[in-house]
Design an enzyme around this catalytic site. Sequence first.
Site, mmCIF file in Angstrom:
data_model
loop_
_atom_site.group_PDB
_atom_site.id
_atom_site.type_symbol
_atom_site.label_atom_id
_atom_site.label_comp_id
_atom_site.label_asym_id
_atom_site.label_seq_id
_atom_site.Cartn_x
_atom_site.Cartn_y
_atom_site.Cartn_z
ATOM 1 N N ASP A 298 -3.292 5.429 0.229
ATOM 2 C CA ASP A 298 -1.987 6.001 0.592
ATOM 3 C C ASP A 298 -2.125 7.512 0.576
ATOM 4 O OD1 ASP A 298 0.767 6.041 1.202
ATOM 5 O OD2 ASP A 298 1.332 6.124 -0.913
ATOM 6 N N HIS A 299 -1.079 8.185 0.988
ATOM 7 C CA HIS A 299 -0.959 9.634 0.837
ATOM 8 C C HIS A 299 0.198 9.929 -0.108
ATOM 9 C CE1 HIS A 299 -2.767 9.981 5.133
ATOM 10 N NE2 HIS A 299 -3.717 10.094 4.224
ATOM 11 N N LEU A 472 4.395 7.460 2.351
ATOM 12 C CA LEU A 472 4.707 6.174 2.993
ATOM 13 C C LEU A 472 3.625 5.733 3.974
ATOM 14 C CD1 LEU A 472 8.500 6.887 3.595
ATOM 15 C CD2 LEU A 472 7.473 5.594 1.716
ATOM 16 N N HIS A 473 2.373 5.841 3.518
ATOM 17 C CA HIS A 473 1.243 5.457 4.360
ATOM 18 C C HIS A 473 0.341 4.438 3.670
ATOM 19 C CE1 HIS A 473 1.781 9.779 6.085
ATOM 20 N NE2 HIS A 473 2.672 8.930 6.570
ATOM 21 N N PRO A 474 0.883 3.350 3.098
ATOM 22 C CA PRO A 474 0.018 2.341 2.479
ATOM 23 C C PRO A 474 -0.865 1.696 3.537
ATOM 24 C CG PRO A 474 2.243 1.474 2.734
ATOM 25 C CD PRO A 474 2.299 2.932 3.097
#
Length: 567
Positions: A298-299, A472-474
Amino acid sequence: MTKTSYDYVIVGGGSAGSVLANRLSEGGTRSVLVLEAGRSDYPWDLFIQMPAALTFPSGNPLYDWRYESDPEPYMGGRRVAHARGKVLGGSSSINGMIFQRGNPMDYERWGADAGMETWDFAHCLPYFRRMENTLAADPDDEFRGHSGPLVLERGPATNPLFQSFFQAAQQAGFPLTDDVNGYRQEGFAPFDRNVHKGQRLSASRAYLRPNTGRRNLDVLTRAFVTKVNFKGNVATGVTYRRNGKLHTVNAGEVILSGGAINTPQLLQLSGVGESKHLKSLGINPVVNLPGVGENLQDHLEVYIQHACTQPVSMQPALDVWRMPWIGMQWLFGRKGPAATNHFEGGGFVRSNEDVSYPNLMFHFLPVAVRYDGQKADAKHGYQVHIGPMYSDARGSLKIKSTDPTVHPSMVFNYLSTDQDRREWVEAVRISRDILGQSAMAPFNGGEISPGRSVQTDKEILDWVAADAETALHPSCTAKMGPASDPMAVVDPIDMSVHGTKGLRVVDASAMPYVTNGNIYAPVMMLAERASDLILGKAPLAAQHTEFYRHGISPLERDKSASQAVRG
């Protein structure tokens, strides 16, 4: 009414699912069913269609699955909320509408792994181009597409704060670039965005809705898939719940496109995963795949916020009493503050000389506000979002119940590595350096967050641990890789799940490494390419276009290429 059997059943009507529904149903010869657990993305729903309303769906159970991590061990036991779209279009219907491909070196990294050779940048670039209609790019630009379904507008970034921020970046020693999705990502520029004519252009609006009239394409919303059905190791269809009743639909092939959280959850519920864990929950394993739910990436990001001394920010647009007028401007003209996502510009930089391509991404906003709509205590303000882009921290996801409505256990292990912690300190210091340049001085009313009390490396890391949010980058929880890789889940040749037949995965979970930007564009590209692989079509020809590489001059590149040809 839906049929009882289809050639393809796609689980998830989000970003990847919308692309697949379009491409697999082209020609009218193959029957396709899309099962979306959320509601429809109604054209009259202002929270979805109005770009500036993006803060409203997050956390709202009508739009958001409202996942959260387990207590994060390196963040003081905090649980980190993860918004995921619970609506047709998936997270593309509730996200920030930022279109970033990632750096070409991300795909060179993908392609360097064993068995992943056909996922390097040369093989991915044609699919980026196929999906794009880039309005701001030159028609002859060999990096950008001009006739695809996804219309991309360039953020105007005309607010004086944007212009001063770009000047400040140059003063701090960083370049500008013509296009962060073109030849050179490194640098600062206005951003492409999924906003067209003042309205959100989600994956559903671009790919799915224009084609729902096809007789061979059915889309069913509020259809919650509970299990993939198997006969031996062959996927035969799915079971889903709708209107309180369970239904079964048969499929020639089942394609999971629920995203990096739901897809591994559904795989595990269906008996595909690490056998010991599945047996502990009373699930009979179909295939032992230890990589399902592992490699979670993620980020993480923070907001560095400043008060603004001049009345040029968008802060007043957050006042409740102004919203009716702003809403009217949008409703009747698709104009005004509501017609933009406000993420109109930013940039990519390398934080140290150990990295060969940008490991930090900046989003600049002419407003000081959090994703949940909480605004900073300032009459006027601005901020940057910043965080490392390819941290070496890895997490995992595991179901904790056989009840498909129970969210899985997730631990991302943010801040768990030396590299991650080092880059976080660099990220905050570089951000402060840029915001402290003379170009920003006419507007700089002082740092609001984190504030002057946060100075040492430890103080910075403590603040990040207490205040950071997911970008919100899983991703990467069912990674592509050959069967010889014990942690690989998806075959990169055809997107099938190792050890099964008739089951494929096409979404962010199949990424082997997270890219160095927002992941919507990479997921769309992945789905475009996967559609050809699934249909057995000849893939688009690889496009060996040279891109910017730090420290390598064009002359050196030409010389290296010439020697390679002679060799």
